[in-house]
Design a protein around this motif. Sequence first.
Motif, PDB file in Angstrom:
ATOM      1  N   TYR A  69      37.699  44.908  41.369  1.00  0.00           N
ATOM      2  CA  TYR A  69      38.872  44.607  40.526  1.00  0.00           C
ATOM      3  C   TYR A  69      39.079  43.542  39.434  1.00  0.00           C
ATOM      4  O   TYR A  69      39.583  43.703  38.163  1.00  0.00           O
ATOM      5  CB  TYR A  69      40.098  44.327  41.519  1.00  0.00           C
ATOM      6  CG  TYR A  69      39.365  46.321  42.684  1.00  0.00           C
ATOM      7  CD1 TYR A  69      39.542  47.227  41.926  1.00  0.00           C
ATOM      8  CD2 TYR A  69      40.545  46.053  43.655  1.00  0.00           C
ATOM      9  CE1 TYR A  69      39.336  48.361  42.703  1.00  0.00           C
ATOM     10  CE2 TYR A  69      40.149  47.180  45.062  1.00  0.00           C
ATOM     11  CZ  TYR A  69      40.125  48.681  44.087  1.00  0.00           C
ATOM     12  OH  TYR A  69      39.851  49.698  45.120  1.00  0.00           O
ATOM     13  N   PHE A  70      38.811  42.211  40.079  1.00  0.00           N
ATOM     14  CA  PHE A  70      39.505  41.029  39.744  1.00  0.00           C
ATOM     15  C   PHE A  70      38.348  40.947  37.912  1.00  0.00           C
ATOM     16  O   PHE A  70      38.804  41.439  36.566  1.00  0.00           O
ATOM     17  CB  PHE A  70      38.665  39.911  39.672  1.00  0.00           C
ATOM     18  CG  PHE A  70      38.768  38.744  39.665  1.00  0.00           C
ATOM     19  CD1 PHE A  70      39.994  38.021  39.371  1.00  0.00           C
ATOM     20  CD2 PHE A  70      37.731  38.177  38.932  1.00  0.00           C
ATOM     21  CE1 PHE A  70      40.074  36.929  39.024  1.00  0.00           C
ATOM     22  CE2 PHE A  70      38.020  36.601  38.605  1.00  0.00           C
ATOM     23  CZ  PHE A  70      39.271  35.932  38.265  1.00  0.00           C
ATOM     24  N   LEU A  82      39.204  40.895  34.491  1.00  0.00           N
ATOM     25  CA  LEU A  82      38.918  40.646  32.832  1.00  0.00           C
ATOM     26  C   LEU A  82      38.495  40.642  31.997  1.00  0.00           C
ATOM     27  O   LEU A  82      38.569  40.312  30.258  1.00  0.00           O
ATOM     28  CB  LEU A  82      38.085  39.266  33.576  1.00  0.00           C
ATOM     29  CG  LEU A  82      38.534  38.435  34.427  1.00  0.00           C
ATOM     30  CD1 LEU A  82      36.472  37.510  34.814  1.00  0.00           C
ATOM     31  CD2 LEU A  82      39.164  37.567  34.121  1.00  0.00           C
ATOM     32  N   LEU A  83      37.736  42.027  31.704  1.00  0.00           N
ATOM     33  CA  LEU A  83      37.298  43.162  30.800  1.00  0.00           C
ATOM     34  C   LEU A  83      38.441  43.577  30.232  1.00  0.00           C
ATOM     35  O   LEU A  83      38.280  44.169  28.789  1.00  0.00           O
ATOM     36  CB  LEU A  83      36.289  44.007  31.418  1.00  0.00           C
ATOM     37  CG  LEU A  83      35.217  43.326  32.234  1.00  0.00           C
ATOM     38  CD1 LEU A  83      34.655  44.695  32.843  1.00  0.00           C
ATOM     39  CD2 LEU A  83      34.598  42.979  31.149  1.00  0.00           C
ATOM     40  N   ILE A  84      39.798  43.752  31.222  1.00  0.00           N
ATOM     41  CA  ILE A  84      40.879  44.231  30.261  1.00  0.00           C
ATOM     42  C   ILE A  84      41.113  43.383  29.270  1.00  0.00           C
ATOM     43  O   ILE A  84      41.822  43.798  27.916  1.00  0.00           O
ATOM     44  CB  ILE A  84      41.452  45.328  30.804  1.00  0.00           C
ATOM     45  CG1 ILE A  84      40.903  46.076  31.106  1.00  0.00           C
ATOM     46  CG2 ILE A  84      42.785  45.829  30.309  1.00  0.00           C
ATOM     47  CD1 ILE A  84      41.666  47.053  31.917  1.00  0.00           C
ATOM     48  N   LEU A  85      41.839  42.320  29.626  1.00  0.00           N
ATOM     49  CA  LEU A  85      43.153  41.026  29.694  1.00  0.00           C
ATOM     50  C   LEU A  85      41.988  40.632  28.602  1.00  0.00           C
ATOM     51  O   LEU A  85      42.706  39.682  28.340  1.00  0.00           O
ATOM     52  CB  LEU A  85      43.312  40.428  30.633  1.00  0.00           C
ATOM     53  CG  LEU A  85      44.083  41.123  31.491  1.00  0.00           C
ATOM     54  CD1 LEU A  85      44.503  40.381  32.755  1.00  0.00           C
ATOM     55  CD2 LEU A  85      45.437  41.812  30.520  1.00  0.00           C
ATOM     56  N   VAL A  86      40.574  39.686  28.845  1.00  0.00           N
ATOM     57  CA  VAL A  86      39.987  38.516  28.447  1.00  0.00           C
ATOM     58  C   VAL A  86      40.113  39.339  26.904  1.00  0.00           C
ATOM     59  O   VAL A  86      40.438  38.617  25.680  1.00  0.00           O
ATOM     60  CB  VAL A  86      38.996  38.766  27.961  1.00  0.00           C
ATOM     61  CG1 VAL A  86      37.964  38.201  27.720  1.00  0.00           C
ATOM     62  CG2 VAL A  86      38.743  37.929  29.494  1.00  0.00           C
ATOM     63  N   PRO A  87      39.503  40.635  25.855  1.00  0.00           N
ATOM     64  CA  PRO A  87      39.703  40.952  24.828  1.00  0.00           C
ATOM     65  C   PRO A  87      40.871  40.772  24.483  1.00  0.00           C
ATOM     66  O   PRO A  87      41.138  40.200  22.956  1.00  0.00           O
ATOM     67  CB  PRO A  87      38.947  42.163  24.526  1.00  0.00           C
ATOM     68  CG  PRO A  87      38.427  42.229  25.519  1.00  0.00           C
ATOM     69  CD  PRO A  87      39.204  41.042  27.099  1.00  0.00           C
TER      70      PRO A  87
END
Length: 211
Positions: free
Chosen positions: A4-5, A9-14
């Motif tokens: 989940y973490f 990250l894959l969603i929020l970092v970009p």
Amino acid sequence: MRKYFITGLLILVPLAITAWVLNLVISTMDQSLLFVPERWQPRTLVGFDIPGLGTLLTIVIVFLTGLLTNNLVGNYVVKLWEKLLTRIPVVSSLYSSVKQVSDTLFSSSGNAFRKAVLIPYPHQNSWTIAFLTGTPGGDVKNHLVGEYVSVYIPTTPNPTSGFFLMMAKKDVVELDMSVDAALKYIVSMGVVAPEDAPRTIVLPDTETKIN
């Protein structure tokens, strides 16, 4: 929890990087308001700053500059201005270099970064993606035997830095890939692979093509 973490990250970092870049660009372009008299600035008129207003002002200035210089009178004024700049010792060399690069990159008739290519680098048994920037010129081409091309090799994951090479044209493979797709491939370190391009095969003694 680790799954989940990583998904988060894959969603929020970009999104975070996109917001940071946009904020950097807008805040930089907003600096054009510094050239506006203080009594006409938003803080004086309405009591607070308006983010993005300087960006709109910058876009309008760029558009009007292109509009005014795209005629005989405008071209004449620009040429006079450039002649004045070339007579200033330090400014002349700096301005000439920057203008030559910008003319090459942004010219609609130029070939800079219009084609993605595959080249052997850093040795013959490994390959990397580069961008065609032109052909060697000046005295350089007098010392090169055969047909050569100039290429730019961007680094990963920061494509704004890289290496400039002059290579034999026979060693350069043109790719059926857009520049955007090649940049994504480079920045993602090969994770975001471009779609497979169909290979065309011409049968001998016929005009039939197989995709």
